[in-house]
Write an enzyme that holds these catalytic residues in place. Sequence first.
Site: not given
Ligand code: DAT
Ligand code: MG
Length: 150
Positions: A11, A51, A114, A117, A128
């Site tokens: 990212k 997303y 974070n 991805h 994807e």
């Molecule tokens: P991951 O990236 O671990 O697959 P995800 O698909 O649930 O997680 O979410 C995609 C991204 O969205 C994640 O990397 C960071 C953001 N995100 C997820 N949950 C969040 C939250 N509760 N608050 C803020 N950002 C969040």
């Molecule tokens: Mg995810």
Amino acid sequence: MAMEQSYIMIKPDGVQRGLVGEIIKRFEQRGYALKGLKIMNVQRHLAEKHYEDLSSKPFFPALVDYIISGPVVAMVWEGKGVVATGRKMIGATNPLASEPGTIRGDFAIEVGRNVIHGSDSVESAQREIALWFPEGVTEWTQVAKPWIYE
Ligand code: DAT
Ligand code: MG
């Protein structure tokens, strides 16, 4: 049979912080094969599509703004179990819950920054990879394979 592939993306914060080499190193050292790699600025509609499952979440607008805030490094990694193992190497979504030794556990603090991805299932990986690499990925044979797989 084709080997499993995962979509892995560094990212904008990971790129700006100079973590590209470190992250590629970890996947290479594990034994996975790099099949697609490009640095790119992301159009808003591509970030939203990537997303789309999270579009109803309150953090969705900030998430999209973050992904388009600077270049990302888009990658396809291939090998046995790469989707699940890639997720383990990446760590938990919230870096404060990520184990040390994982990428997020070593390099991040905030869920909204974070670093990386990784696809969460083989089906999402296929979706994807098609989304981010419509041109396809590079076909090549890893000659080290017999030293990695039995
Ligand atoms: P991951 O990236 O671990 O697959 P995800 O698909 O649930 O997680 O979410 C995609 C991204 O969205 C994640 O990397 C960071 C953001 N995100 C997820 N949950 C969040 C939250 N509760 N608050 C803020 N950002 C969040
Ligand atoms: Mg995810």
